[in-house]
Design a protein around this motif. Structure first.
Motif, PDB file in Angstrom:
ATOM      1  N   GLY A   1       0.790  -1.163   0.026  1.00 58.19           N
ATOM      2  CA  GLY A   1       0.064   0.029  -0.103  1.00 58.19           C
ATOM      3  C   GLY A   1       0.843   1.336  -0.056  1.00 58.19           C
ATOM      4  N   HIS A   2       1.800   1.358   0.691  1.00 59.89           N
ATOM      5  CA  HIS A   2       2.934   2.288   0.834  1.00 59.89           C
ATOM      6  C   HIS A   2       3.775   2.649  -0.501  1.00 59.89           C
ATOM      7  CE1 HIS A   2       6.933   4.178   1.981  1.00 59.89           C
ATOM      8  NE2 HIS A   2       6.166   4.753   2.939  1.00 59.89           N
ATOM      9  N   ARG A   3       3.724   1.399  -1.008  1.00 58.42           N
ATOM     10  CA  ARG A   3       4.506   1.570  -2.427  1.00 58.42           C
ATOM     11  C   ARG A   3       3.675   2.267  -3.434  1.00 58.42           C
ATOM     12  NH1 ARG A   3       8.675   2.926  -5.164  1.00 58.42           N
ATOM     13  NH2 ARG A   3       9.405   1.526  -6.744  1.00 58.42           N
ATOM     14  N   VAL A   4       2.489   1.819  -3.399  1.00 60.11           N
ATOM     15  CA  VAL A   4       1.484   2.551  -4.437  1.00 60.11           C
ATOM     16  C   VAL A   4       1.676   4.128  -4.564  1.00 60.11           C
ATOM     17  CG1 VAL A   4      -0.950   3.099  -4.866  1.00 60.11           C
ATOM     18  CG2 VAL A   4      -0.323   0.622  -4.369  1.00 60.11           C
ATOM     19  N   ILE A   5       1.814   4.633  -3.271  1.00 58.80           N
ATOM     20  CA  ILE A   5       1.810   6.248  -3.301  1.00 58.80           C
ATOM     21  C   ILE A   5       3.197   6.627  -3.842  1.00 58.80           C
ATOM     22  CG2 ILE A   5       1.671   8.362  -1.680  1.00 58.80           C
ATOM     23  CD1 ILE A   5      -0.908   6.642  -2.113  1.00 58.80           C
ATOM     24  N   GLU A   6       4.258   5.748  -3.329  1.00 57.65           N
ATOM     25  CA  GLU A   6       5.785   6.257  -3.912  1.00 57.65           C
ATOM     26  C   GLU A   6       5.471   6.117  -5.572  1.00 57.65           C
ATOM     27  OE1 GLU A   6       8.737   4.733  -0.393  1.00 57.65           O
ATOM     28  OE2 GLU A   6       8.422   3.071  -2.271  1.00 57.65           O
ATOM     29  N   LEU A   7       5.012   4.912  -6.098  1.00 61.21           N
ATOM     30  CA  LEU A   7       4.918   4.869  -7.684  1.00 61.21           C
ATOM     31  C   LEU A   7       4.131   6.019  -8.191  1.00 61.21           C
ATOM     32  CD1 LEU A   7       4.215   1.051  -8.267  1.00 61.21           C
ATOM     33  CD2 LEU A   7       6.093   2.122  -8.178  1.00 61.21           C
ATOM     34  N   ILE A   8       3.049   6.529  -7.498  1.00 57.50           N
ATOM     35  CA  ILE A   8       2.414   7.847  -7.939  1.00 57.50           C
ATOM     36  C   ILE A   8       3.194   8.788  -8.265  1.00 57.50           C
ATOM     37  CG2 ILE A   8       0.742   9.495  -7.455  1.00 57.50           C
ATOM     38  CD1 ILE A   8      -1.195   7.309  -6.590  1.00 57.50           C
ATOM     39  N   GLU A   9       4.314   9.063  -7.113  1.00 56.27           N
ATOM     40  CA  GLU A   9       5.030  10.175  -6.913  1.00 56.27           C
ATOM     41  C   GLU A   9       6.179  10.219  -7.975  1.00 56.27           C
ATOM     42  OE1 GLU A   9       5.809  10.590  -2.613  1.00 56.27           O
ATOM     43  OE2 GLU A   9       3.939  12.196  -2.842  1.00 56.27           O
ATOM     44  N   GLU A  10       6.514   8.675  -8.230  1.00 60.64           N
ATOM     45  CA  GLU A  10       7.666   8.331  -9.490  1.00 60.64           C
ATOM     46  C   GLU A  10       6.867   8.510 -10.816  1.00 60.64           C
ATOM     47  OE1 GLU A  10       9.350   4.705  -8.447  1.00 60.64           O
ATOM     48  OE2 GLU A  10       9.600   5.095  -6.494  1.00 60.64           O
ATOM     49  N   GLY A  11       5.553   8.799 -10.751  1.00 54.71           N
ATOM     50  CA  GLY A  11       4.933   8.930 -12.184  1.00 54.71           C
ATOM     51  C   GLY A  11       4.565   7.606 -12.948  1.00 54.71           C
ATOM     52  N   ILE A  12       4.652   6.596 -12.179  1.00 57.63           N
ATOM     53  CA  ILE A  12       4.308   5.380 -12.536  1.00 57.63           C
ATOM     54  C   ILE A  12       3.042   4.883 -12.371  1.00 57.63           C
ATOM     55  CG2 ILE A  12       4.972   2.663 -12.521  1.00 57.63           C
ATOM     56  CD1 ILE A  12       7.857   3.846 -11.896  1.00 57.63           C
ATOM     57  N   SER A  13       2.177   4.214 -13.482  1.00 57.59           N
ATOM     58  CA  SER A  13       0.774   3.708 -12.935  1.00 57.59           C
ATOM     59  C   SER A  13       0.411   2.654 -13.789  1.00 57.59           C
ATOM     60  CB  SER A  13      -0.347   4.956 -12.959  1.00 57.59           C
ATOM     61  OG  SER A  13      -0.218   5.379 -14.449  1.00 57.59           O
TER      62      SER A  13
END
Ligand code: F6P
Length: 333
Positions: A283-295
């Motif tokens: 769950g934590h990693r999802v938000i990190e991915l958003i911040e890295e521009g990944i979806s």
């Protein structure tokens, strides 16, 4: 900037990015802790968080609610999903998909997090095709999602099944019986296989490996002839029904057999420490991915690292039984 209670501080009118989260398909222990991790991390990074009730049905029924930190209090250790879950036939139709996408756009939702199994991942893929930035978290007890070593709830279910087998062993041994236990897993025998290893059962029947009931019956009979007080056979639901297998084994061996279908008991209970940590990390990693521009990816765990793959990669991957694990069982039985 928004605080954990959802209050906006500071001046200026900045568009707060919005993340919606839903759970879909069969529930699994750890879905709640995954929701909590996405919501708490999202809020702490300044996102607006929305819960969607009853999976894809909620998208179509416009059943959204804004979440603050307190909404996910006291759920870390609860089984089930407080967002509730559903399987939706309507979302499979173009009409249902159009309504869902319109509701997301109307509300200005920037990202959707779908927690569910393979059916739910197909729904996530539909959203991506409509331009919605979507993530998947593998929520199913079956452990049947490719490219992740574990799915959410699998470890807890394994413990539930292991405990149940222990209880059955007590009474089977008092009555000198064979217990045939049916575990969940429509297409994947992982629950039966790993619970079978953890319980030292006599035979494991799974959909991935052909089996011979005559040979199994002969081995069970030989065991009793050597003085065994009980035997345990575990069958994954995708490999046959406990009732049928018990009937056949009794006819072939003459032994007293009893069938037990564990059923939905396997999907309940407090998530194990492993499932709580696993889901918190994802769950934590999802938000990190958003911040890295990944979806547009589904997360999982490989070799103890949280990893992600596109949905196409997941669908192309074939979920196979861990053959080494099967050989471990065969050598220990
Ligand atoms: O996919 C998860 C699962 O628990 C399967 O193991 C099982 O076959 C199925 O869901 C049961 O679904 P339902 O709860 O809809 O009966």
């Amino acid at each position: 900037m928004m605080d954990k209670e959802g209050k906006v501080h500071g001046k200026g009118c900045v568009h707060m990015k919005k993340i919606a989260i839903l759970t879909s398909g069969g529930d699994s222990q750890g879905m709640n802790s995954a929701i909590r991790a996405v919501v708490r991390t999202g809020l702490s990074r300044g996102y607006e968080m929305y819960g969607v009730k009853r999976g894809f049905k909620g998208l179509m029924n416009d059943d959204f609610f804004k979440m603050v930190s307190k909404d996910v209090s006291d759920i870390l250790y609860r089984g089930g999903t407080f967002l509730q879950s559903a399987r939706s036939e309507r979302f499979k139709t173009p009409e249902g998909q159009k309504i869902a996408v319109e509701n997301l756009q109307k509300r200005g939702i920037d990202y959707v997090v779908v927690i569910g199994g393979d059916g739910s991942y197909k729904g996530a893929q539909v959203l991506i095709k409509h331009g919605i930035k979507t993530f998947g978290l593998p929520g199913t007890i079956d452990n049947d999602i490719p490219l992740t070593d574990y799915t959410i709830g699998f470890d807890t279910t394994l413990n539930v099944v292991t405990d149940a087998i222990g209880n059955l062993r007590d009474t089977m041994s008092s009555h000198e019986r064979v217990s045939v236990i049916e575990a969940m897993g429509r297409h994947c025998g992982d629950i039966a296989l790993q619970a079978g290893i953890s319980s030292g059962v006599d035979a494991i029947l799974i959909p991935e490996v052909p089996y011979d009931l005559e040979a199994i019956a002969a081995e069970l009979k030989a065991g009793f002839d050597r003085g065994k007080s009980h035997s345990i056979v575990i069958v994954a639901e995708g490999a046959g029904s406990a009732e049928e297998v018990a009937k056949e084994l009794k006819a072939l061996s003459g032994l007293d057999t009893r069938a037990t279908i564990l059923g939905h008991i396997q999907r309940g209970g407090t998530p194990s420490a492993f499932d709580r940590v696993f889901t918190s990390r994802m769950g934590h990693r999802v938000i990190e991915l958003i911040e890295e521009g990944i979806s547009g990816v589904a997360l999982g765990m490989e070799k103890n690292e949280i990893t992600y793959h596109t949905f196409d990669e997941i669908f192309a991957g074939k979920n196979k039984i861990n053959e080494k694990m099967y050989h471990v069982f065969m050598d220990l039985v």
